[in-house]
Design an enzyme around this catalytic site. Structure first.
Site, short mmCIF file in Angstrom:
data_model
loop_
_atom_site.label_atom_id
_atom_site.label_comp_id
_atom_site.label_asym_id
_atom_site.label_seq_id
_atom_site.Cartn_x
_atom_site.Cartn_y
_atom_site.Cartn_z
N LYS A 1 36.63 26.02 52.10
CA LYS A 1 36.84 27.23 52.90
C LYS A 1 36.75 26.86 54.37
O LYS A 1 35.73 26.27 54.80
CB LYS A 1 35.80 28.29 52.55
CG LYS A 1 35.94 28.83 51.14
CD LYS A 1 34.94 29.94 50.86
CE LYS A 1 33.53 29.44 50.70
NZ LYS A 1 33.33 28.60 49.50
N PHE B 1 35.10 38.75 48.47
CA PHE B 1 36.52 39.00 48.61
C PHE B 1 36.93 40.43 48.24
O PHE B 1 38.07 40.68 47.85
CB PHE B 1 37.35 37.99 47.79
CG PHE B 1 37.32 36.61 48.38
CD1 PHE B 1 38.30 36.18 49.25
CD2 PHE B 1 36.28 35.74 48.08
CE1 PHE B 1 38.27 34.92 49.82
CE2 PHE B 1 36.23 34.48 48.63
CZ PHE B 1 37.22 34.07 49.51
N CYS C 1 46.43 28.51 53.14
CA CYS C 1 46.38 28.40 51.69
C CYS C 1 46.89 29.62 50.94
O CYS C 1 47.83 29.53 50.15
CB CYS C 1 44.94 28.09 51.25
SG CYS C 1 44.36 26.47 51.77
#
Length: 440
Positions: free
Chosen positions: A157, A255, A266
């Site tokens: 990340k 999320f 990504c």
């Protein structure tokens, strides 16, 4: 172990630095001489917390070597990682030119049996194609060198990549040979000392795992953004809904924050690549296609809110933008919501004052030149407010969480905030602010 990492972009640089920190000798290879020369001086092409220190320390210990000489690197290595970019092609597929260019360089320079590991995100079946490509060149050269192939996708990340690399949730290894599994488990042993985090599978499944992970996370984001839009039209509050569903362990809190759309290198690329791969096999994925559409529309939500408040003609108005990177902790602006919002506001006649702690220069390179004359870039967040008619928050950097209300009143023409990440408390409306959020 002695390792070669081909590619000094985001994945290659982080991977190489972390391998060297664990005592391995790592050659980081790139064809761009200027980039290699900068890295030797400790000048990084990307911003990632703690990476600069690791690069400098690795070189000082002699464990991290930056070079354009792939033969030198391969001669002293037994494991070769391919960590080059796979950008999105015009048709939405993954562009594999850099992958096969690296494979060609390996085949032309390798001098002994080696393990080739694909770290890059690649379509399902690419590993076998790379192996065939290398072996065909070796055969033409009458070489007796043997290679083995593996897939080892990354799950980094941006903004916390070092932590993710050194302390991974899991290490996915795709291979067809027990010896390859054991070699890579030995390499990663020091990363997973507290408990076994290896997930072993075939190569195609490993390649698929990377795409599915990103597609799943992107789906959660788009799903929650769609719920936020439903909340707005029904009068519900998405923040409270998030707490209500996140407490369910089957769903979790990660999320499911509503906002103004995802970006980065990504999620957009990998969702589209998975869609393209599916379609090339005759299957048309409905959910993934809608994930992309929802995200595209979500990047316009802030623009629409501004228009609803000020009208379609924004001539004579100036808007402050806080945050240009696609997320906090990085200077990456690829597919960033800021590009869409700023471009659309300027098209409607607005002027922009923008500030970001890290991404300003990358943003200048990314946005169309025609818009730059309408943007003033500030040195700090409060200078960006001078003479503006509203603040638009796009990226939730930590320094944006606390507001100096006296400075706001002094600098802004109107006390109006468009909060694209729902980080501000509704209580500020009691201080005379107009606060517009997503789904609240």
């Amino acid at each position: 172990m002695h390792i070669t990492v081909i590619g000094t972009g985001y994945v290659g640089l982080v991977t190489g630095a972390c391998f060297s920190k664990m005592g391995n000798k790592v050659y980081c290879v790139d064809i761009v001489e200027e980039k290699i020369n900068d890295l030797k001086k400790g000048i990084l092409p990307i911003f990632e917390p703690h990476l600069g220190t690791m690069v400098i320390n690795g070189q000082e210990k002699g464990d991290l070597i930056f070079t354009t000489d792939i033969k030198e690197a391969l001669d002293d290595s037994n494991i070769v990682f391919i960590a080059v970019g796979t950008p999105m092609a015009e048709d939405g597929s993954a562009n594999l030119n850099y992958i096969f260019s690296a494979a060609t360089d390996i085949a032309n320079n390798i001098s002994h049996d080696s393990l080739v590991v694909i770290k890059s995100t690649v379509p399902i079946g690419t590993g076998f194609k790379v192996k065939d490509h290398i072996e065909s060149i070796l055969e033409e050269k009458n070489s007796t060198v043997k290679i083995k192939i593996a897939s080892n996708p990354e799950f980094l990340k941006e903004g916390r990549a070092i932590e993710d690399c050194l302390h991974p949730d899991r290490v996915v290894i795709g291979a067809e040979d027990e010896e390859v599994f054991e070699t890579l488990k030995e390499l990663y042993h020091s990363f997973v000392l507290n408990h076994d985090r290896f997930v072993l599978m075939d190569i195609k499944s490993a390649e698929m795992t990377k795409y599915v992970a990103n597609a799943m996370l992107a789906t959660k984001i788009s799903f929650m953004n769609e719920i936020a839009n439903i909340c707005e039209v029904t009068g519900a509050n998405v923040q409270k809904v998030r707490l209500g569903i996140g407490s369910d362990r089957r769903i979790g809190y990660d999320f499911i924050y509503a906002g103004c759309g995802y970006g980065g290198s990504c999620f957009p690329k990998d969702v589209q690549a998975l869609i393209n791969t599916s379609q090339s096999h005759g299957y048309f994925p409905r959910i993934l296609s809608n994930v992309e559409e929802v995200n595209k529309d979500q990047k316009m939500v802030l623009v629409n809110k501004v228009v609803d408040r000020f009208g379609d003609d924004l001539s004579g108005l100036t808007f402050s933008i806080w945050g240009l990177s696609f997320k906090p902790g990085t200077d990456d602006v690829r597919e960033a919501t800021s590009i869409v919002v700023i471009s659309e506001l300027i098209k409607k006649g607005a002027k922009i004052k923008a500030y970001d702690p890290q991404a300003t220069e990358e943003f200048k390179r990314a946005i169309d030149d025609e818009y730059l004359s309408s943007i003033e870039f500030a040195e700090n967040r409060y200078d960006a407010l001078d003479g503006s008619d509203a603040l638009i928050l796009i990226t939730e950097w930590k320094e944006f969480r606390y507001l100096d209300f006296d400075l706001f009143e002094e600098k802004l023409n109107q006390k109006i905030i468009f909060d694209g990440r729902n980080i501000y408390d509704k209580k500020i409306e009691k201080l005379g602010f107009e606060l517009y959020q997503i789904g609240c």
